[in-house]
Design a protein around this motif. Sequence first.
Motif, mmCIF file in Angstrom:
data_model
loop_
_atom_site.group_PDB
_atom_site.id
_atom_site.type_symbol
_atom_site.label_atom_id
_atom_site.label_comp_id
_atom_site.label_asym_id
_atom_site.label_seq_id
_atom_site.Cartn_x
_atom_site.Cartn_y
_atom_site.Cartn_z
ATOM 1 N N ASN A 29 0.825 -1.214 0.000
ATOM 2 C CA ASN A 29 0.000 0.000 0.000
ATOM 3 C C ASN A 29 0.855 1.259 0.000
ATOM 4 O O ASN A 29 0.523 2.254 -0.642
ATOM 5 C CB ASN A 29 -0.935 -0.005 1.208
ATOM 6 C CG ASN A 29 -2.087 -0.973 1.056
ATOM 7 O OD1 ASN A 29 -2.531 -1.266 -0.052
ATOM 8 N ND2 ASN A 29 -2.572 -1.490 2.165
ATOM 9 N N GLY A 30 1.983 1.221 0.733
ATOM 10 C CA GLY A 30 2.892 2.357 0.694
ATOM 11 C C GLY A 30 3.498 2.561 -0.682
ATOM 12 O O GLY A 30 3.650 3.697 -1.141
ATOM 13 N N ALA A 31 3.830 1.463 -1.360
ATOM 14 C CA ALA A 31 4.386 1.573 -2.714
ATOM 15 C C ALA A 31 3.350 2.139 -3.685
ATOM 16 O O ALA A 31 3.671 2.968 -4.545
ATOM 17 C CB ALA A 31 4.870 0.202 -3.190
ATOM 18 N N LEU A 32 2.095 1.711 -3.557
ATOM 19 C CA LEU A 32 1.046 2.258 -4.415
ATOM 20 C C LEU A 32 0.789 3.731 -4.102
ATOM 21 O O LEU A 32 0.484 4.527 -4.997
ATOM 22 C CB LEU A 32 -0.235 1.442 -4.250
ATOM 23 C CG LEU A 32 -0.181 0.014 -4.800
ATOM 24 C CD1 LEU A 32 -1.459 -0.738 -4.461
ATOM 25 C CD2 LEU A 32 0.038 0.021 -6.300
ATOM 26 N N THR A 33 0.918 4.119 -2.838
ATOM 27 C CA THR A 33 0.812 5.538 -2.474
ATOM 28 C C THR A 33 1.935 6.343 -3.121
ATOM 29 O O THR A 33 1.711 7.462 -3.606
ATOM 30 C CB THR A 33 0.849 5.697 -0.952
ATOM 31 O OG1 THR A 33 -0.230 4.968 -0.370
ATOM 32 C CG2 THR A 33 0.736 7.151 -0.549
ATOM 33 N N ALA A 34 3.145 5.789 -3.118
ATOM 34 C CA ALA A 34 4.260 6.470 -3.787
ATOM 35 C C ALA A 34 3.996 6.615 -5.281
ATOM 36 O O ALA A 34 4.319 7.652 -5.876
ATOM 37 C CB ALA A 34 5.559 5.697 -3.548
ATOM 38 N N ARG A 35 3.379 5.616 -5.869
ATOM 39 C CA ARG A 35 3.049 5.719 -7.301
ATOM 40 C C ARG A 35 1.998 6.798 -7.538
ATOM 41 O O ARG A 35 2.070 7.534 -8.528
ATOM 42 C CB ARG A 35 2.564 4.368 -7.819
ATOM 43 C CG ARG A 35 2.014 4.412 -9.220
ATOM 44 C CD ARG A 35 2.107 3.072 -9.897
ATOM 45 N NE ARG A 35 3.471 2.810 -10.338
ATOM 46 C CZ ARG A 35 3.853 1.685 -10.939
ATOM 47 N NH1 ARG A 35 2.988 0.726 -11.120
ATOM 48 N NH2 ARG A 35 5.092 1.516 -11.328
ATOM 49 N N VAL A 36 1.015 6.907 -6.653
ATOM 50 C CA VAL A 36 0.035 7.988 -6.762
ATOM 51 C C VAL A 36 0.732 9.340 -6.632
ATOM 52 O O VAL A 36 0.407 10.299 -7.352
ATOM 53 C CB VAL A 36 -1.066 7.822 -5.695
ATOM 54 C CG1 VAL A 36 -1.969 9.049 -5.646
ATOM 55 C CG2 VAL A 36 -1.904 6.583 -5.980
ATOM 56 N N GLY A 37 1.699 9.444 -5.722
ATOM 57 C CA GLY A 37 2.434 10.690 -5.564
ATOM 58 C C GLY A 37 3.228 11.064 -6.804
ATOM 59 O O GLY A 37 3.286 12.241 -7.188
#
Length: 346
Positions: A302-310
């Motif tokens: 989930n943190g990696a997907l958040t970084a991708r959203v960023g």
Amino acid sequence: MSKKQPIVIELDDAPKKSKRATPKTKAVTRDAPMSPADAPAIIDAPISGDAMQAVTQIATSRPSRLLRFFGWAAFTLLGLVISIAFWDFTSNLMARNIWLGRIALGLIAAMILACVLVVLRELGAMARLRKIDDLREKSEQIYAQGDLAAAKKHSEKIVTLLKGRDEIRWALVEYREHSDDQFDTASQMHFAENTLLLPLDQLAQKEIESAARQVATATAMIPLALADVVIALTANVRMIRRIAQVYGGRTGTFGAWRLMKAVATHLVATGAVAIGDDMIGSIAGGGVLSKLSRRFGEGVVNGALTARVGIAAMEVCRPMPFVALKRPTVTALMKNALTGFFGATR
């Protein structure tokens, strides 16, 4: 005294043994010990980052026309009811006491003025976001056309957009000193990107790392069903708003939701929701942590997907595309985010 022999009782319904026995099959009796090799394999379900997938679906979902018509009708009816209630309240109060009625009328006028100011602020924020979109599209056109005069004019617009920012005052001074030393379109655009946007990119990456660390920690520590979805949605909206502010945008409530939908649409259009090469390291880290705790593995994903959203938010909010500077990767952002989480310093 003779020892007693065991009594064997044969059952008629017992199946007869086959005379042909396969040499490879081995009869397993109830008393035979089981070895670890005989145990069935445990298949782990893949970790997919359900919280961030739900956030993406919420952001990209669009209500139907019937639902939008119902919302418009309900909002209009509610406004009419509130207006009539205010009118009746003010009329009755003025009939009872003229001064109390005037005070109530003044308060209603002040509330209406505040609502108008909020609407104007939202419209101004959306206009500023559209201005950034126009600057980014104009940058792509200038790269394609190769017009030096248009490149210098475009760079001046970006300087005007970022004027008054204390954190990049030195960058604006450096741009003013060396802007006349560029004699072709590519060097002018690269110089503007390296000078003006590099410090902003670093600030935006810090916001992404903070949001990714928050989402990963919340997913790993909070065992509630929908709590991780709510926290991920809140953290992503806050992150996108701050990234827009870093690049000179102003987002209100509706502007932040519009920007969230634009980022989610960009993710879906570019196929960035799926797992790519820049997420292999993060997913591998999540797989290793999932051997210890599945919640920690979900948190890393989930943190990696958040970084991708960023990263997608940086591409949407940036007044220039990534050309001279390299676009940040999910693996590098997650490495810095988790390093800060565990308290290691360089």
